[in-house]
Design a protein around this motif. Structure first.
Motif, PDB file in Angstrom:
ATOM      1  N   UNK A 155      45.587   3.620  22.240  1.00 64.53           N
ATOM      2  CA  UNK A 155      46.037   2.045  22.402  1.00 64.53           C
ATOM      3  C   UNK A 155      45.102   0.901  21.410  1.00 64.53           C
ATOM      4  N   UNK A 156      43.753   1.577  21.522  1.00 63.67           N
ATOM      5  CA  UNK A 156      42.501   0.488  21.847  1.00 63.67           C
ATOM      6  C   UNK A 156      42.444   1.314  20.621  1.00 63.67           C
ATOM      7  N   UNK A 157      42.492   2.090  20.095  1.00 65.63           N
ATOM      8  CA  UNK A 157      41.911   2.402  18.837  1.00 65.63           C
ATOM      9  C   UNK A 157      43.179   3.093  17.548  1.00 65.63           C
ATOM     10  N   UNK A 158      44.160   2.517  18.771  1.00 63.30           N
ATOM     11  CA  UNK A 158      45.125   2.174  16.812  1.00 63.30           C
ATOM     12  C   UNK A 158      45.809   0.872  16.502  1.00 63.30           C
ATOM     13  N   UNK A 159      44.660  -0.188  17.588  1.00 64.35           N
ATOM     14  CA  UNK A 159      45.091  -1.419  17.677  1.00 64.35           C
ATOM     15  C   UNK A 159      43.490  -1.606  16.246  1.00 64.35           C
ATOM     16  N   UNK A 160      42.589  -0.878  16.778  1.00 62.07           N
ATOM     17  CA  UNK A 160      41.510  -0.478  15.270  1.00 62.07           C
ATOM     18  C   UNK A 160      41.529   0.305  13.735  1.00 62.07           C
ATOM     19  N   UNK A 161      42.305   0.533  13.634  1.00 67.19           N
ATOM     20  CA  UNK A 161      42.690   1.683  13.160  1.00 67.19           C
ATOM     21  C   UNK A 161      43.943   1.593  11.810  1.00 67.19           C
ATOM     22  N   UNK A 162      43.550   1.187  10.569  1.00 68.06           N
ATOM     23  CA  UNK A 162      45.276   1.071   9.970  1.00 68.06           C
ATOM     24  C   UNK A 162      45.498   2.819  10.057  1.00 68.06           C
ATOM     25  N   UNK A 163      46.820   2.242  10.280  1.00 66.71           N
ATOM     26  CA  UNK A 163      48.009   3.373   9.834  1.00 66.71           C
ATOM     27  C   UNK A 163      47.759   4.261   8.316  1.00 66.71           C
ATOM     28  N   UNK A 164      47.286   3.707   7.732  1.00 68.33           N
ATOM     29  CA  UNK A 164      47.371   4.227   5.880  1.00 68.33           C
ATOM     30  C   UNK A 164      45.330   4.987   6.055  1.00 68.33           C
ATOM     31  N   UNK A 165      44.405   4.996   7.401  1.00 68.54           N
ATOM     32  CA  UNK A 165      43.637   5.466   6.765  1.00 68.54           C
ATOM     33  C   UNK A 165      43.610   6.772   7.842  1.00 68.54           C
ATOM     34  N   UNK A 166      44.147   7.438   7.487  1.00 74.21           N
ATOM     35  CA  UNK A 166      44.416   9.002   8.133  1.00 74.21           C
ATOM     36  C   UNK A 166      43.574   9.806   8.351  1.00 74.21           C
ATOM     37  N   UNK A 167      41.815   9.951   7.436  1.00 78.60           N
ATOM     38  CA  UNK A 167      41.248   9.969   7.624  1.00 78.60           C
ATOM     39  C   UNK A 167      40.495   9.847   9.282  1.00 78.60           C
ATOM     40  N   UNK A 168      40.530   8.662   9.429  1.00 74.12           N
ATOM     41  CA  UNK A 168      39.815   8.264  10.758  1.00 74.12           C
ATOM     42  C   UNK A 168      40.669   7.944  11.952  1.00 74.12           C
ATOM     43  N   UNK A 169      42.262   8.253  11.642  1.00 78.04           N
ATOM     44  CA  UNK A 169      43.407   8.485  12.561  1.00 78.04           C
ATOM     45  C   UNK A 169      43.356  10.622  13.286  1.00 78.04           C
ATOM     46  N   UNK A 170      43.197  10.749  12.117  1.00 81.85           N
ATOM     47  CA  UNK A 170      42.482  12.644  12.152  1.00 81.85           C
ATOM     48  C   UNK A 170      41.096  13.014  13.679  1.00 81.85           C
ATOM     49  N   UNK A 171      40.380  11.152  12.749  1.00 84.72           N
ATOM     50  CA  UNK A 171      39.299  11.697  13.989  1.00 84.72           C
ATOM     51  C   UNK A 171      38.903  11.344  15.483  1.00 84.72           C
ATOM     52  N   UNK A 172      39.964  10.108  15.856  1.00 80.39           N
ATOM     53  CA  UNK A 172      40.639   9.948  16.700  1.00 80.39           C
ATOM     54  C   UNK A 172      41.212  10.913  17.830  1.00 80.39           C
ATOM     55  N   UNK A 173      42.045  11.312  17.099  1.00 83.51           N
ATOM     56  CA  UNK A 173      43.385  12.594  17.481  1.00 83.51           C
ATOM     57  C   UNK A 173      41.694  13.236  17.733  1.00 83.51           C
TER      58      UNK A 173
END
Length: 324
Positions: A155-173
């Motif tokens: 949840x903390x990473x989700x709060x820090x990363x915009x949903x539209x920033x797919x590259x950063x979401x992918x890296x976090x996962x």
């Protein structure tokens, strides 16, 4: 910088700023003045054989002043933040063990701040197959669906990363799956380094003009021939190194997709965009950075304040702090 562990020597000197601002000459001059060695913080100058288009320090300069984290990676490899930190920290320890002054020089903002702020970054190389799978899922189900998956595991990473920033979401996962530890846990660890940070002060319009002249000079110096030679030697056109600005445009030119003039113009435009992104990392209002027209003036200013507040740093500006 805020104090972390007691420094093993004098504060590190960091020369930062956008491309074409004069960092290389400053770093060389400071190394000569302070008996220093240079640690590169440039994600493209690491690649062997990619000399002209990356603005790599000349071989003679690297002979005169010892350099680290420069010209040591096969261009077929993907270089990433965790590897840079491992190599840069080892280089920093070695420079200090030899009784010399470490000088960090580069324009890759994430690398600079990760080292100076002491980020703890997992040694997880990018997984192209996993990234492709997640990107395909985002395309099929929408970026919000992928972001919802991140929120379930971190949840903390989700709060820090915009949903539209797919590259950063992918890296976090990717990091959470490979390490079993949420990437936000890695972000929380900090062990800053004492540093004096200086930067060349260049008007944005003048910087754009410098960039245009520099790109023209690179083409005149043989960027096309350098790229063609790399391809003849078997380097694939889609190698990570050839994804660098300048090389990718020349690859397109050599493939007949554009003429030389168009390749020059595209390289200039891409480099100007890069400079704008770099200015977001190295902001004029950042109290830690001492901007000046000359290295001597910057050092004089920096001598008065060596440990300004960290509050103006990349995190306060909402900049990403995730690995490669």
């Amino acid at each position: 910088m805020p104090a972390g562990s007691p420094p093993a020597g004098p504060p590190l000197l960091a020369v930062v700023g956008p491309t074409a601002s004069g960092k290389t000459s400053w770093a060389l001059g400071l190394a000569a003045r302070f008996d220093g060695e240079v640690i590169g913080a440039d994600s493209r100058q690491v690649y062997r054989g990619l000399d002209i288009g990356t603005g790599k320090p000349a071989a003679a300069d690297r002979t005169a002043v010892r350099h680290h984290c420069v010209d040591h990676v096969d261009p077929r490899e993907r270089y990433h933040l965790a590897r840079f930190l491992r190599e840069a920290r080892a280089a920093l320890a070695g420079v200090r063990a030899r009784g010399r002054r470490p000088i960090l020089a580069g324009g890759t903002g994430q690398y600079v701040w990760a080292l100076l702020e002491g980020w703890d970054v997992p040694e997880v190389a990018p997984d192209p197959a996993r990234r492709a799978e997640l990107a395909a899922r985002a395309h099929r189900d929408g970026a919000a669906a992928l972001h919802a998956e991140l929120r379930r595991v971190d949840p903390a990473a989700a709060d820090a990363i915009l949903p539209t920033n797919v590259r950063r979401v992918v890296r976090a996962l990717e990091v959470e799956r490979r390490t079993g530890r949420p990437i936000s846990d890695w972000w929380a660890a900090r062990d800053p380094i004492d540093a004096v940070i200086v930067a060349p002060e260049v008007d944005p319009a003048e910087l754009d003009a410098r960039i245009d002249r520099r790109v023209e000079a690179m083409f005149e110096a043989g960027l096309v021939a350098e790229t063609a030679a790399l391809l003849r030697d078997g380097l694939p056109p889609d190698a990570p190194g050839l994804g660098s600005i300048g090389y990718r445009e020349v690859v397109a030119h050599l493939a007949g997709e554009c003429d030389r003039a168009a390749a020059v113009a595209a390289t200039q435009q891409a480099t100007r965009r890069l400079a704008r992104r770099q200015r977001a990392w190295f902001r004029a209002g950042d109290a830690r950075i001492h901007w000046a027209p000359t290295a001597a003036a910057a050092l004089e200013a920096a001598a008065t304040v060596t440990r300004p507040s960290q509050a103006a740093g990349p995190q306060a500006a909402g900049l990403p702090t995730i690995g490669a």
